[in-house]
Motif scaffolding. Structure first.
Motif, short mmCIF file in Angstrom:
data_model
loop_
_atom_site.label_atom_id
_atom_site.label_comp_id
_atom_site.label_asym_id
_atom_site.label_seq_id
_atom_site.Cartn_x
_atom_site.Cartn_y
_atom_site.Cartn_z
N VAL B 409 0.85 -1.20 0.00
CA VAL B 409 0.00 0.00 0.00
C VAL B 409 0.88 1.24 0.00
O VAL B 409 1.93 1.26 0.65
N GLY B 410 0.47 2.26 -0.75
CA GLY B 410 1.21 3.53 -0.75
C GLY B 410 0.25 4.68 -0.99
O GLY B 410 -0.98 4.51 -0.94
N GLU B 411 0.83 5.82 -1.25
CA GLU B 411 0.02 7.01 -1.55
C GLU B 411 0.48 7.61 -2.87
O GLU B 411 1.70 7.76 -3.10
N GLU B 412 -0.48 7.94 -3.70
CA GLU B 412 -0.13 8.61 -4.95
C GLU B 412 0.35 10.02 -4.59
O GLU B 412 -0.36 10.75 -3.88
N LYS B 413 1.53 10.34 -5.03
CA LYS B 413 2.18 11.55 -4.53
C LYS B 413 1.37 12.80 -4.82
O LYS B 413 1.19 13.66 -3.95
N GLU B 414 0.85 12.90 -6.02
CA GLU B 414 0.18 14.13 -6.41
C GLU B 414 -1.19 14.30 -5.74
O GLU B 414 -1.61 15.40 -5.42
N THR B 415 -1.87 13.20 -5.52
CA THR B 415 -3.26 13.30 -5.05
C THR B 415 -3.45 12.81 -3.62
O THR B 415 -4.53 12.96 -3.06
N ASN B 416 -2.44 12.20 -3.06
CA ASN B 416 -2.53 11.60 -1.72
C ASN B 416 -3.59 10.50 -1.64
O ASN B 416 -4.10 10.19 -0.56
N ARG B 417 -3.93 9.96 -2.79
CA ARG B 417 -4.92 8.87 -2.76
C ARG B 417 -4.21 7.54 -2.47
O ARG B 417 -3.06 7.35 -2.87
N ARG B 418 -4.92 6.63 -1.78
CA ARG B 418 -4.37 5.31 -1.48
C ARG B 418 -4.15 4.54 -2.77
O ARG B 418 -5.05 4.46 -3.62
N ALA B 419 -2.98 3.97 -2.90
CA ALA B 419 -2.69 3.15 -4.07
C ALA B 419 -2.29 1.76 -3.61
O ALA B 419 -1.74 1.59 -2.51
N VAL B 420 -2.59 0.77 -4.42
CA VAL B 420 -2.29 -0.62 -4.05
C VAL B 420 -1.62 -1.33 -5.22
O VAL B 420 -1.77 -0.94 -6.39
N GLN B 421 -0.93 -2.40 -4.88
CA GLN B 421 -0.20 -3.18 -5.87
C GLN B 421 -0.02 -4.58 -5.29
O GLN B 421 0.19 -4.73 -4.08
N LEU B 422 -0.10 -5.59 -6.11
CA LEU B 422 0.11 -6.96 -5.63
C LEU B 422 1.58 -7.15 -5.27
O LEU B 422 2.47 -6.66 -5.97
N THR B 423 1.84 -7.88 -4.19
CA THR B 423 3.21 -8.27 -3.84
C THR B 423 3.56 -9.54 -4.65
O THR B 423 2.67 -10.16 -5.26
N PRO B 424 4.82 -9.94 -4.63
CA PRO B 424 5.15 -11.22 -5.28
C PRO B 424 4.32 -12.38 -4.75
O PRO B 424 3.91 -13.25 -5.51
#
Lengths: 74, 767
Positions: B409-424
């Motif tokens: 989980v992270g934050e989109e820098k420009e919008t501060n929106r939650r971003a997600v990505q699958l782990t290995p």
């Protein structure tokens, strides 16, 4: 048939519920506990107690309540 | 805290009727059975579609042939070849979630969320005999491909043939959600240990005492409270981004699905799996738990799944949304991110209503209308559709998936929106990536303190090590650092699970940063010794010999031939205790009698003619009967002849007034004694014993038996007495006949009898 090959006549008692103690005095202690004593049918030897077949779980619970951590052989 | 509603099959499908098939039923058998219940014409249609020629005239026969076809490599390959991408996706969901069956409503929900025409795909698979429908008996005669379109069909359970669900990966949706354009910062990824640690704690708690359940599959109050009040099992996940409800229910559900705890068929309690589970599965446990989480239905991210009076429990749609949400993430490139908003927008576009939390909610609520739930008091304030959609995705992805290590989980820098990505790990579980690299480890991660507390640094923990520690150390706190405690019970449990004291100390030494404190070694050794003080055998075998000499000789020779794993133990004069029946040298014994103490007691006591002597049948008697007899009878002198067979001679026991008094003092009431006689002799107590068992008469209350002297006439022969008793002149002058030549003469008739007999030339004289 030679003597060495002779089979010994025996009677088998299978699936018996027992408590075995390392010392006779521990068996005495178990028998003296009223709530455990009622689950024990007989003392087969100084250190082996015969438990009612349908009271196995209750007997283990009682042993643990007494502070013992019995090895349970299933 | 939400209560644990149920831990059985019904709880896996809240609000649904129980399946008629056992939980461990072979899925092929279920599939064949369900197919066999459909009309023959429907099955013939399936056979024609596959080009299968059959002479079967009964539906079950043809269903068997069609099911067997799917286990044939060539036929299966031909069937697979005809599958569309959507078909593969639908069937792949069974494998992905390791579910043998899906509720129709859930399968529809997931497929719709994946942009698939769910009804058409499911009906097509049913028509081709690749999915079987568990129809209620009243509509079994209907065409199942039509039955699943009925309004109330959501509760129907859909089964897939196992050959079709394993292997291959589900086809992914075509158009991924929008990937983030800018950079993502503040990236967080869990170590994925949280569920493993919690399940390990649950495993050892269950090992210490099984979780007992009612017939409805609900935990008994004592065990429910034991789990709910357990600081480790009920505590919130330390690293959580979103707090999840009813965690004990989640851990129990996951543990059952991966097999760490299982139902004992004997009493329906939940028991811990053998310790070997860790040896065999620990390395794969993260994937196993992930699959279990994708398929778990006894718990959901929203609330307590207990069915309520005003309708089905909320949550089931969420349980079926998990695979869809993750599969959408799998459509992205491995290094791409998407925001929760973009994922929600993608779902909105393909499946309006995907965010609903009950199947009864409208599928397409107006975006701006606040929607009130059925029971606002219970479910909190109403949410706007957008807020609910955001919360649903957060709970699935930032809650469960994050804790399991499936997404970062992270934050989109420009919008501060939650971003997600699958782990290995997430990509591997979804079959879109290679196995994840093993966790880096370091050897010395334990800090063993003299007070028997152990601190474990998470960085050093791996699933196999969690398993090894769980065998003998009690998890007492799970957080940034993990705490364990060594107790007498935990060491006893470790010994029960096959470790020795030295192995326990070895594990601690191997991973400890410093030398083990002496107090730890002393305590482990002391507790291990103490455990050997009492051994409980739940199913031992006692071998009974004729004589002590025979027993001792056998013991020596048998042990010389091959040492058993546990030594034989001499008991009393003639018995040998064997812990494992497999170790009895059957080639060296001749079994003259055998008694299984799990079977009802046998009739093995005979009552002698005197009514007070009880004789034991040595071939059928058991140890219990001797103990039972000793409570109300005394053993008679031993027979003079030597016993001819193991089990001894026919021993006799005598019942006396004194022995019965002893029994009464011990609480052996007449009804109990009467029951014993019926079980052991086949009849009630003999009259002689009943005579002694009578309650003592109260003083002055019992009426004495009448007794009087009688005048007895003794004839020279039975024939003469026959005549006297038959003749009308003499018959009225005599009383009862007592024997062949004797009869009673009433005192008042003696003179008249003398006169009457003289008429026949007979005389008698008074003695």
């Amino acid at each position: 048939m030679t003597r060495a090959n002779a089979r010994t006549p025996v009677k088998l008692h299978k699936n018996v519920t027992l408590i075995r103690t390392s010392e006779p005095v521990i068996a005495e202690e178990l028998l003296a506990r009223k709530s455990l004593g009622r689950l024990i049918l007989a003392r087969l030897s100084e250190t082996v107690l015969l438990v009612k077949p349908d009271e196995a779980d209750a007997a283990v619970d009682e042993l643990r309540k007494m502070g013992h951590t019995p090895r349970v052989a299933r | 805290m939400a209560s644990i509603p149920s831990t059985g099959t019904p709880a896996d499908r809240p609000g649904r009727p129980a399946s008629p098939f056992p939980e461990d039923a072979d899925p092929r058998f279920v599939f064949r059975t369900l197919l066999g219940r459909t009309p023959l014409a429907f099955l013939r249609g399936i056979a024609a579609g596959r080009g299968h020629e059959s002479e079967a005239v009964r539906a079950p026969t043809l269903a068997g042939e069609l099911t067997d076809q799917l286990d044939d490599m060539l036929s299966l390959a031909a069937v697979r070849k005809e599958l569309s991408d959507e078909d593969r996706l639908a069937l792949g969901l069974f494998g992905l979630t390791e579910s043998r069956s899906w509720p129709l409503a859930g399968l529809r929900h997931t497929l719709k969320a994946l942009a698939v025409d769910a009804d058409a795909v499911i009906a097509g698979l049913v028509r081709r005999g690749l999915l079987a429908v568990d129809l209620p008996p009243e509509i079994e005669a209907a065409d199942p491909s039509h039955a699943i379109t009925a309004e109330a069909s959501g509760d129907l359970e859909i089964w897939a043939h196992p050959s079709l669900t394993s292997g291959g990966r589900p086809r992914l949706p075509a158009e991924p959600p929008a990937a983030t354009a800018g950079s993502v910062v503040q990236v967080r990824e869990s170590d994925g240990l949280e569920p493993i640690l919690r399940l390990a704690a649950l495993w050892q708690r269950t090992g210490a005492g099984p979780l007992r359940r009612t017939q409805q599959g609900v935990l008994y109050k004592r065990d429910r409270e034991r789990i709910e009040e357990d600081g480790v099992l009920s505590a919130a996940v330390d690293d959580a981004l979103v707090e999840l409800p009813a965690l004990p229910t989640l851990w129990i559900g996951l543990a059952r699905r991966v097999g760490l705890i299982h139902v004992d068929p004997g009493d329906e309690s939940l028991q811990a799996a053998p310790a070997e589970f860790w040896t065999e599965n620990a390395v794969h446990l993260p994937q196993m738990i992930a699959s279990a989480w994708l398929g778990i239905r006894s718990w959901n991210e929203w609330a307590d799944p207990t069915p309520t009076a005003d309708g089905p429990a909320p949550g089931p749609p969420l349980a079926f949304l998990r695979p869809a949400a993750l599969l959408w993430l799998a459509t992205l490139e491995p290094d791409a991110w998407t925001t929760l908003d973009d994922l929600a927008a993608r779902l909105d576009a393909v499946a309006p209503g995907w965010e609903r939390i009950t199947f009864e909610d409208p599928a397409s609520p107006a975006a701006t209308n606040p929607r009130r739930l059925k029971n606002p008091n219970r479910r909190g304030p109403a949410l706007t559709r957008e807020a609910q959609a955001a919360r649903v995705l957060e709970r699935i992805l930032l809650g469960g998936a994050y804790a399991l290590g499936l997404v970062r989980v992270g934050e989109e820098k420009e919008t501060n929106r939650r971003a997600v990505q699958l782990t290995p790990l997430g990509r591997y579980v979804l079959a879109v990536g290679p196995p994840p690299p093993p966790r880096p480890t370091f050897e010395h991660f334990l800090f063993v303190q003299p007070n028997l507390e152990v601190i474990a640094y998470r960085q050093g923990l791996t699933p196999p090590l969690v398993g090894r520690l769980s065998r003998f150390a009690w998890w007492s706190k799970i957080g940034a650092a993990v705490e364990l405690r060594l107790t007498q019970e935990s060491i006893a449990l470790g010994l029960e699970w096959g470790l020795t004291a030295s192995q326990i100390l070895d594990v601690l030494s191997q991973h400890s940063q410093r030398a083990l404190p002496g107090s730890v070694k002393d305590a482990v050794d002391r507790w291990a010794d103490r455990r050997e003080q009492v051994t409980f055998y739940s199913a031992a075998t006692l071998i009974e010999f004729n004589t002590r000499a025979e027993r001792d000789q056998a013991m020596i020779s048998w042990e010389a031939e091959g040492a058993p794993r546990r030594p034989f133990v001499a008991v009393g004069d003639r018995f040998l205790l064997v812990e494992n029946a497999q170790e009895i040298p059957t080639a060296r014994i001749s079994t003259t009698a055998s008694r299984d103490y799990r079977l009802p007691p046998e009739r093995c006591v005979a009552v002698e003619a005197d009514g007070v002597t009880l004789t034991l049948d040595p071939a059928r008697s058991d140890l219990l009967v001797e103990a039972e007899l000793a409570r109300f009878a005394d053993e008679g002198p031993p027979p003079s002849s030597a016993p001819s067979r193991a089990g001894g001679a026919r021993r006799k026991f005598l019942v006396s007034g004194a022995s019965l008094d002893r029994a009464a003092d011990a609480g052996l009431t007449p009804p109990i004694l009467a029951d014993w006689f019926r079980r052991r002799t086949g009849e009630g107590p003999p009259p002689a014993v009943r005579l002694m068992m009578r309650p003592a008469p109260t003083s002055g209350g019992a009426k004495p038996w009448p007794a009087r002297r009688l005048l007895i006439l003794t004839a020279p022969s039975a024939d003469l007495l026959d005549g006297v008793l038959q003749h009308p002149e003499t018959r009225p002058l005599l009383g009862d006949r007592l024997g062949p030549v004797s009869a009673v003469v009433p005192e008042e008739s003696i003179d008249r009898l003398r006169i009457a007999l003289r008429a026949f030339g007979l005389e008698f004289e008074l003695g």
